[in-house]
Design a protein around this motif. Structure first.
Motif, PDB file in Angstrom:
ATOM      1  N   LYS A  19       0.826  -1.202   0.000  1.00 30.97           N
ATOM      2  CA  LYS A  19       0.000   0.000   0.000  1.00 30.97           C
ATOM      3  C   LYS A  19       0.862   1.254   0.000  1.00 30.97           C
ATOM      4  CE  LYS A  19      -3.731  -2.450   2.198  1.00 30.97           C
ATOM      5  NZ  LYS A  19      -4.839  -2.431   3.138  1.00 30.97           N
ATOM      6  N   PHE A  20       0.265   2.304  -0.488  1.00 29.53           N
ATOM      7  CA  PHE A  20       1.036   3.538  -0.624  1.00 29.53           C
ATOM      8  C   PHE A  20       0.125   4.742  -0.394  1.00 29.53           C
ATOM      9  CE2 PHE A  20       3.588   6.805  -2.531  1.00 29.53           C
ATOM     10  CZ  PHE A  20       4.889   6.372  -2.318  1.00 29.53           C
ATOM     11  N   TYR A  21       0.580   5.650   0.456  1.00 32.85           N
ATOM     12  CA  TYR A  21      -0.183   6.867   0.712  1.00 32.85           C
ATOM     13  C   TYR A  21       0.408   8.019  -0.091  1.00 32.85           C
ATOM     14  CZ  TYR A  21      -2.416   4.882   4.890  1.00 32.85           C
ATOM     15  OH  TYR A  21      -3.154   4.136   5.757  1.00 32.85           O
ATOM     16  N   VAL A  45      -4.406  19.559   3.364  1.00 32.74           N
ATOM     17  CA  VAL A  45      -5.573  18.685   3.437  1.00 32.74           C
ATOM     18  C   VAL A  45      -5.816  18.360   4.914  1.00 32.74           C
ATOM     19  CG1 VAL A  45      -6.602  16.498   2.738  1.00 32.74           C
ATOM     20  CG2 VAL A  45      -5.050  17.707   1.180  1.00 32.74           C
ATOM     21  N   ALA A  46      -6.990  18.789   5.410  1.00 32.67           N
ATOM     22  CA  ALA A  46      -7.299  18.560   6.818  1.00 32.67           C
ATOM     23  C   ALA A  46      -7.806  17.145   7.026  1.00 32.67           C
ATOM     24  CB  ALA A  46      -8.343  19.572   7.285  1.00 32.67           C
ATOM     25  N   GLY A  47      -7.662  16.652   8.246  1.00 27.37           N
ATOM     26  CA  GLY A  47      -8.264  15.376   8.625  1.00 27.37           C
ATOM     27  C   GLY A  47      -7.525  14.149   8.123  1.00 27.37           C
ATOM     28  N   ARG A  48      -6.252  14.333   7.741  1.00 28.03           N
ATOM     29  CA  ARG A  48      -5.496  13.169   7.269  1.00 28.03           C
ATOM     30  C   ARG A  48      -5.065  12.299   8.455  1.00 28.03           C
ATOM     31  NH1 ARG A  48      -5.111  12.146   1.630  1.00 28.03           N
ATOM     32  NH2 ARG A  48      -3.992  13.831   0.589  1.00 28.03           N
ATOM     33  N   SER A  49      -5.151  11.028   8.237  1.00 27.33           N
ATOM     34  CA  SER A  49      -4.636  10.106   9.239  1.00 27.33           C
ATOM     35  C   SER A  49      -3.132   9.967   9.029  1.00 27.33           C
ATOM     36  CB  SER A  49      -5.322   8.747   9.062  1.00 27.33           C
ATOM     37  OG  SER A  49      -4.606   7.771   9.746  1.00 27.33           O
ATOM     38  N   ASP A  79       7.209   1.829  -5.104  1.00 28.22           N
ATOM     39  CA  ASP A  79       7.394   3.269  -5.061  1.00 28.22           C
ATOM     40  C   ASP A  79       6.299   3.852  -5.930  1.00 28.22           C
ATOM     41  OD1 ASP A  79       8.505   5.558  -4.236  1.00 28.22           O
ATOM     42  OD2 ASP A  79      10.043   5.626  -5.808  1.00 28.22           O
ATOM     43  N   ALA A  80       5.682   4.907  -5.463  1.00 28.64           N
ATOM     44  CA  ALA A  80       4.561   5.443  -6.222  1.00 28.64           C
ATOM     45  C   ALA A  80       4.530   6.954  -6.114  1.00 28.64           C
ATOM     46  CB  ALA A  80       3.246   4.854  -5.716  1.00 28.64           C
ATOM     47  N   THR A 101      -6.584   9.251  -2.214  1.00 32.36           N
ATOM     48  CA  THR A 101      -6.657   7.795  -2.253  1.00 32.36           C
ATOM     49  C   THR A 101      -5.422   7.149  -1.647  1.00 32.36           C
ATOM     50  OG1 THR A 101      -5.579   7.677  -4.398  1.00 32.36           O
ATOM     51  CG2 THR A 101      -7.981   7.836  -4.382  1.00 32.36           C
ATOM     52  N   ARG A 102      -5.620   5.938  -1.228  1.00 34.41           N
ATOM     53  CA  ARG A 102      -4.500   5.114  -0.798  1.00 34.41           C
ATOM     54  C   ARG A 102      -4.396   3.958  -1.793  1.00 34.41           C
ATOM     55  NH1 ARG A 102      -3.862   1.479   4.709  1.00 34.41           N
ATOM     56  NH2 ARG A 102      -1.617   1.226   4.517  1.00 34.41           N
ATOM     57  N   LEU A 103      -3.238   3.878  -2.392  1.00 34.63           N
ATOM     58  CA  LEU A 103      -3.031   2.901  -3.454  1.00 34.63           C
ATOM     59  C   LEU A 103      -2.750   1.516  -2.876  1.00 34.63           C
ATOM     60  CD1 LEU A 103      -2.277   2.772  -6.655  1.00 34.63           C
ATOM     61  CD2 LEU A 103       0.042   2.639  -5.745  1.00 34.63           C
ATOM     62  N   VAL A 104      -3.327   0.507  -3.516  1.00 32.01           N
ATOM     63  CA  VAL A 104      -3.028  -0.871  -3.123  1.00 32.01           C
ATOM     64  C   VAL A 104      -2.585  -1.616  -4.370  1.00 32.01           C
ATOM     65  CG1 VAL A 104      -3.922  -3.007  -2.123  1.00 32.01           C
ATOM     66  CG2 VAL A 104      -4.836  -0.804  -1.378  1.00 32.01           C
ATOM     67  N   LEU A 105      -1.419  -2.228  -4.311  1.00 34.95           N
ATOM     68  CA  LEU A 105      -0.951  -3.010  -5.449  1.00 34.95           C
ATOM     69  C   LEU A 105      -0.888  -4.470  -5.018  1.00 34.95           C
ATOM     70  CD1 LEU A 105       0.187  -2.911  -8.373  1.00 34.95           C
ATOM     71  CD2 LEU A 105       2.457  -2.888  -7.331  1.00 34.95           C
TER      72      LEU A 105
END
Lengths: 331, 286, 718
Positions: free
Chosen positions: A2-4, A136-140, C619-620, C706-710
């Motif tokens: 996963k990537f934020y 951006v408000a409210g980010r975890s 990496d994104a 968004t939170r990316l999921v690969l």
């Protein structure tokens, strides 16, 4: 993986329960012993024998943020720490803000109220650090990696889903539907809030054997019986869980939020190994509802249940005991 | 057509799915023939005698009225019945989470209503989940929970709006998003503003809100106020003394309304989310 | 000006040292023998002018005669006296006790601190202070020290021992010690000082603390607690810690001996049987002044050294406060060699072990291990609370040729043992509670110890109420769920884990205070103290069956201690575990088998099964059009045939199904090929890299939110 798309903290928040008290009908509060919660099990057990009539519980909490959260050069502003109590069975979601113990501290604390009328069994506590990142408000920016369980009925803080075991005489039960099963030693009822194993006390000596804690051969029989029963139970609850799935409009199955979800997450890795649980659920669901493959899947479901029940261990122990007792006879 | 059972129990009880199974006959699910009610009554677990809340008659009356009033448009019955069922059958959430109560109401008290409301026009069948299914699928529990989740304190008006759109309650009730009251209210507002109306649009909006919820904490963006458990208790205790009005909306438990600012902030945010989403209401894969 | 001893006794000793009698002195001074006798018996003192004459006669200066703080150098010089071998040729000389142990500074710390606690001066209420100084010397400093200890006299003895090295463990140790000093040109001195302790009082030979330490090493091994004072096994560890078998001692006495208190000095050497020149020697040697009273004036005894000598022997004490300094010459720590280097890298906070060894590794490790042992065994003695001062204060410092290597470290028990010290402090301050409801609280329970009647008679002499303290604990407190048991000297005697606790019990630490540690009001405290002390083996590390216990009480007396343990465990359980509600149906095992344990989920099942390629890096970034651009790394298993995999890109959601995005672009970069969105891996490759970009028109919400999921899915996808 996963990537934020923004900066956050990789390490989790450490959340701890620091106190628990029950509010009684006369508006007094009873502070519970620390044995009411278990840090290793991450569970609070609010069921106490002498107070079945409590109206609400207050759970004291403290959270430690991971390093970097409160640094001066942290890439965010307006940091807050929220604790959320969520219960999928009753759709309750309560959030409270924790207070920072001291300016610049990574320790935050506060408490959450658990209303007795709002819960049946288990609710879950999690913490999140929330801030404004890149406008951006409210980010975890960080969260707990594992929930705490608040069990409003359990008297031991053991966490986890515990299936029910009930002893009933089937033939003369007030539950008339049980009469039909009078000749079965046990049945599984997966239709309730949590699945239950009903043990038929009409089968003489059976309940005693189950309660037995003696050693020797009897013990091995007892263990084998337990694994046999739990294999049955796990098979039954898996079928029940997978048979009742909600689907998205495109047919994608959704993980149930109740015990079914927990059973599926527990067993799917053995039923469909090598894939993410969501993918596993999709595959199993497709086989069940599709034209082919459901029958073939039974072997895997059975295997998952056997593993879960620990059959191999019990069996090998019983076999060893048998060998030993045979050798003893010849000697 | 399924009629009201010959034997309607006087009081609500608890009917487990296992016990109910033999009565969910093929004939019942085809809407051909119901049960007489006598045998069914034998497998019911009783509720305490001294609680007036479990009297069936007021519920039965309400259901009759709904059937009568919406004879021509049964889906519209939901918006009428949801708040009134909620106000007539006063439960704590703990009690409402017990599926056996709803199974009893559907199978023993009002199978005729279930059949009337949920018999498929195309296949003539009734899904068994309408009798004993998940809370958001079961005929009566979905209405009660819709009312519980969408009411704004004592005000049931948002419930009427929400239940007026089958897609919204279908889409919303199975997501835990609406457990946060400001989200539920904002969804109703977005719909009222006409931003997202159709099933696809609503599903798209829900997906957007849910996906953004993976990085945003709505509880912090739009805070709610704490609930006072005493209010619902009092409201439940008053159950015996109140009858539910048919023409005007009843009053719900007098809880603190959802903070206005939280609702309007979220409404604006959701509208913006929806309008800036590259896919709008398109059925997304997966 | 320092006050020396009275003139009479001083003069008498100087005469003895010089080998003169009163008549000879009288002759030299041209006085009558009666006049000299009058000085010695204290009936008169010489006139000031006579002092100069006396100084000349004794071969010293006028100052020494005036101050009388030291002996004249007149008589026989300070030297080593080696005990001669036995007439019958027996070769069993040497201190078995000193040779029985491997050198271990942690054992040393335990024994020396315990002795200091026992020798603490109690009247002033102040703690006894124990300071450990590790001092490595090289070069000139080492040369000077060797001179001071008269190395040349000793060398033949060490050589003799080295020659026999092959046959004896001791010989090998000594041989290695000597070689270390010469080859590496270094010597480690470990000094143990105590202050506010009684010091080595008493005669050189008769019963007393001095003799117990310096003379009677073997005798007091019989845990002789009477005449031998408290110095039991402890002192042997001093010699065991020296690779050269050498310990030098400087004591300041709390009770004057020969009218003096300061700088009573002696050295003792422990060597095995050896043959040097014409003589054979059995065991010990003493560095001291030859005693004119001994046969041939060969035996050496302690002497009152001057400041200069003490300085040269590295024995200078900080103040005139009573207590003793032991200097272990050639200290080594064999036990630390057992610890793997990997451990040390983790433990050493300075991270120095990761670097090139700068030659201080040994002494740093010794320092660390001393601190560890002090924290572990003496946290209770070092804990204060309320109006109560601690019994003990300790510190450790490390030097090299007088330069600081590790700063002096005052041992703070609250640092290393937060939970236990909190428990003890709460007891001292009276802030204990009945039930534990919050972290940081300390619960108190009394636990009975029924003391048996002495002499094997049946029945109970009395019931001592020990104090059990229980508090929650964190990671810092070491092994969780333990009970530390102590008595009056506050040293941890016994460490035991509470057994039979249910699953999920929170981490805690417990302290059991017995004997006088249970407080003045505790009944039968002195008796319990005596009983438990008798139940301690020489190592003081447990309570149980001992010879003394059997002799004084009975062979079943140790059952009383077992019962105490049972009571303690029950009391702990009552405090930390919830009582089980009765009436559970269906057997515990079945219930257990029907539990989905939340902790089980953490036992990681690999996302991909064995033999499947796995994502190993991602990496994104968000591209200019709002698309997700990714580069992903795949770890490939070592199998003959790699399955094809489909990369799938999804968005994470709060709840429900995760929306799947479309790929706009997928490119193989390394170790793979891309074909219709499916990855085919190059046979034999261990690693593959691919890149891609999503089709932004498939995004259900704007990308920044968004939170990316690969994911990699086996097969060709759907």
């Amino acid at each position: 993986m996963k990537f934020y798309p923004y900066k956050r903290l990789n390490r989790p928040i450490a959340l701890r329960v620091t106190s628990a008290s029950l509010k009684l009908p006369d508006n007094t509060r009873d502070l519970l012993d620390t044995s009411a919660w278990s840090v290793p099990q991450r569970t609070v057990a609010l069921g106490v024998a002498q107070h079945d009539d409590w109206t609400s519980a207050r759970i004291g909490l403290s959270a430690t943020l991971p390093p970097g959260a409160v640094a001066d050069d942290a890439p965010w502003t307006g940091l807050k720490v929220l604790v959320t109590l969520a219960d999928g069975e009753t759709n309750v979601r309560t959030s409270v803000e924790l207070r920072q113990d001291a300016p610049g501290s990574k320790e935050w604390s506060g408490f959450v109220e658990v209303n007795r009328d709002d819960h049946v069994g288990r609710a879950f506590l999690s913490a999140q650090a929330v801030a404004t990142v890149d406008d951006v408000a409210g980010r975890s920016v960080a969260e707990t990696d594992e929930d705490w369980t608040v069990d409003v009925t359990a008297d031991e803080p053991l966490g986890g889903l515990r299936l029910d075991v009930k002893q009933v005489g089937f033939a003369k039960s007030s539950r008339e539907w049980l009469h039909a099963y009078a000749d079965a030693p046990w049945i599984v009822d997966a239709s309730g809030r949590v699945p239950a194993v009903l043990v038929n006390t009409d089968v003489e000596g059976f309940a005693d054997l189950l309660d037995a804690e003696s050693g020797g051969m009897e013990n091995k029989v007892h263990e084998l019986l337990v694994t046999q029963m739990s294999t049955d139970v796990w098979t039954a609850v898996f079928h029940s869980a997978v048979g009742d799935l909600e689907t998205e409009s495109d047919g994608t199955p959704v993980f149930p939020t109740d015990w079914r979800g927990e059973v599926l997450r527990e067993m799917l890795p053995d039923v469909a190994p090598g894939v993410h649980v969501e993918e596993a659920l999709r595959r199993v669901h497709r086989r069940r509802t599709g034209d082919a493959g459901w029958v073939e899947l039974q072997t895997r479901i059975h295997y998952a249940a056997v593993r879960r029940a620990g059959v191999s261990r019990a069996l090998s122990q019983a076999l060893r005991a048998l060998q030993q007792s045979n050798r003893g006879d010849h000697a | 057509m399924i009629e009201k059972p010959y034997h309607v129990p006087l009081r609500l009880g608890l009917l487990s799915a296992a016990a109910a199974e033999p009565f969910l006959t093929e004939d019942l699910l085809k809407g051909v023939a119901g049960h007489a009610g006598v045998d069914l009554d034998k497998v019911v677990d009783r509720l305490p005698e001294d609680d007036p809340r479990w009297e069936v008659e007021p519920l039965r009356d309400l259901i009759e009225d709904a059937k009568h009033a919406f004879e021509d448009n049964r889906t519209q019955a939901d918006a009428w019945l949801a708040p009134r069922l909620h106000a007539a059958l006063r439960l704590t959430r703990r009690e409402a989470a017990d599926r056996r109560l709803w199974t009893h109401l559907a199978l023993a008290v009002a199978p005729d209503y279930v059949a009337w409301r949920h018999r498929s026009r195309t296949t003539s069948k009734i899904g068994p989940e309408r009798f004993r299914g998940a809370p958001d699928r079961q005929c009566f529990s979905r209405l009660w929970w819709a009312a519980e989740m969408f009411r704004d304190g004592a005000d049931y008006t948002p419930v009427v709006t929400a239940c007026g759109n089958q897609d919204l309650i279908h889409s919303a009730l199975r997501r835990e998003l609406i457990d946060h009251r400001p989200i539920a209210q904002a969804l109703v507002q977005v719909m009222e503003r006409g931003v997202a109306v159709t099933g696809r649009e609503i599903e798209g909006l829900m997906t957007a809100v849910s996906a953004a919820g993976a990085t945003l904490v709505y509880d912090a963006l739009a805070p709610d106020v704490p609930r006072d458990p005493g209010v619902v208790r009092t409201w439940i205790e008053e159950a015996a003394h109140v009858s539910v009005p048919r023409r005007v909306l009843p009053d719900g438990p007098d809880e603190e309304p959802v903070p206005k600012k939280s609702v309007s902030d979220l409404t604006d945010f959701f509208a913006d989310l929806f309008e800036t989403a590259p896919v709008r209401g398109r059925a997304v894969k997966e | 000006m320092e006050t020396g001893e009275d003139f009479g006794p001083w003069l008498a000793r100087q005469l003895k040292l010089a080998g003169k009698n009163q008549a000879e002195l009288a002759d030299e001074l041209k006085l009558t023998r009666a006049a000299v006798s009058a000085w010695i018996t204290g009936r008169s003192v010489p006139r000031p002018t006579m002092m100069t004459e006396i100084a000349r006669a004794l071969g010293t200066d006028i100052g020494t005669v005036h101050t009388r703080t030291t002996d004249t150098q007149a008589g026989l010089p300070v030297t080593w006296y080696h005990r001669p071998g036995y007439q019958d040729g027996g070769r069993d000389g040497g201190n078995a006790a000193a040779f029985a142990f491997d050198a271990d500074v942690q054992v040393l710390a335990r024994e020396t601190c315990q002795n200091s606690l026992d020798e603490r001066l109690t009247d002033n209420g102040r703690p006894v202070r124990v300071r450990y100084t590790i001092h490595e010397i090289t070069g000139e400093t080492l040369d000077a020290f060797r001179q001071a200890i008269l190395w040349d006299e000793l060398q033949p003895h060490y050589e003799a021992v080295s020659e026999a090295a092959a046959h004896q463990k001791v010989g090998r140790v000594v041989h290695a010690g000597v070689r270390d000093m010469f080859e590496k040109g270094r010597l480690v001195l470990l000094r143990v000082d105590d202050y506010n302790a009684s010091g080595l009082v008493g005669d050189d030979y008769d019963n007393g603390k001095f003799a117990a330490v310096v003379r009677r090493q073997l005798e007091s091994l019989k845990s002789d607690r009477g005449a031998g004072g408290s110095f039991g096994l402890g002192k042997a560890t001093l010699w065991a810690t020296s690779a050269l078998g050498m310990v030098l001692i400087n004591s300041t006495l709390s009770v004057p001996h020969e009218g003096r208190t300061e700088r009573r000095v002696i050295g003792r050497l422990e060597l095995p049987w050896r043959s040097v020149g014409d003589g054979t020697y059995a065991g010990p040697a003493w560095l001291g002044r030859p005693d004119p009273d001994s046969p041939g004036a060969q035996v050496t005894r302690s002497w009152w050294a001057d400041e200069d000598i003490v300085e040269r022997l590295h024995l200078t004490r900080d103040s005139d406060e009573p207590g003793t300094s032991f200097l272990i010459v050639g200290a080594h720590d064999v036990a630390s060699l057992d610890e793997s280097n990997a451990d040390r890298v983790v433990d050493d906070e300075n991270g120095r072990d990761g670097q090139e060894d700068d030659g201080t590794r040994d002494i740093r490790s010794m320092h660390r291990r001393l601190v560890e042992a002090l924290e572990r065994d003496f946290w209770a003695a070092m804990t204060a609370g309320g109006s109560r001062l601690p019994l003990l204060e300790t510190s450790v410092r490390t030097l090299r040729n007088g330069q600081v290597v590790v700063e002096e470290q005052q041992i703070d028990p609250t640092e290393a043992q937060p939970a236990r010290t909190r428990a003890l402090r709460a007891f001292y301050e009276g802030t204990t509670v009945d039930r534990l409801t919050e972290p940081g609280q300390v619960a108190l329970r009394t636990v009975p110890l029924k003391l048996p009647l002495a002499g094997g008679r049946r029945g109970t002499h009395g019931t001592h109420q020990a104090v059990l303290l229980v508090t929650d604990a964190g990671d810092k407190d070491g092994v969780p769920k333990q009970v530390h048991s102590l008595r009056g000297n506050r040293m941890t005697i016994k460490r035991s884990t509470v057994a039979g606790l249910p699953l999920g019990v929170n981490s805690f630490q417990a302290v059991l205070l017995t004997g006088t540690a249970a407080g003045e009001a505790a009944p039968f405290a002195e008796e319990a103290e005596e009983f438990l002390r008798a139940a301690e083996p020489p190592e003081h590390d447990r309570w149980g069956q001992t010879e003394e216990l059997t002799l004084r009480w009975s062979h079943t007396a140790h059952h009383r201690i077992a019962r105490l343990t049972t009571e303690v465990n029950a009391a702990v359980k009552e405090l930390v575990a919830r009582p089980k509600r009765s009436g559970d149906e269906g057997g515990a095992k079945l219930r257990k088998a029907l539990t989905v344990s939340p902790t089980k989920k953490t036992t990681s099942r690999r996302a991909a099964g064995p033999g499947l390629p796995e994502l190993d890096g991602l990496d994104a970034s968000i591209g200019p059009a709002g698309e997700w651009r990714i580069t992903a790394e795949v770890k490939l298993p070592r199998v003959d045939e790699l399955p094809v995999m489909t990369p799938v890109v999804l968005l994470d959601v709060r709840s429900g199904a995760r929306p799947r995005l479309d790929w706009a672009e997928l490119v193989a970069e390394e170790g793979c090929e891309m074909e219709d969105g499916v990855l085919r891996f190059t046979p034999g490759a261990r690693r593959a890299v691919f890149g891609g970009a999503t089709d932004v028109t498939s995004h259900p919400v704007r990308t920044a939110l968004t939170r990316l999921v690969l994911e990699l899915r086996a097969g060709q996808g759907e």
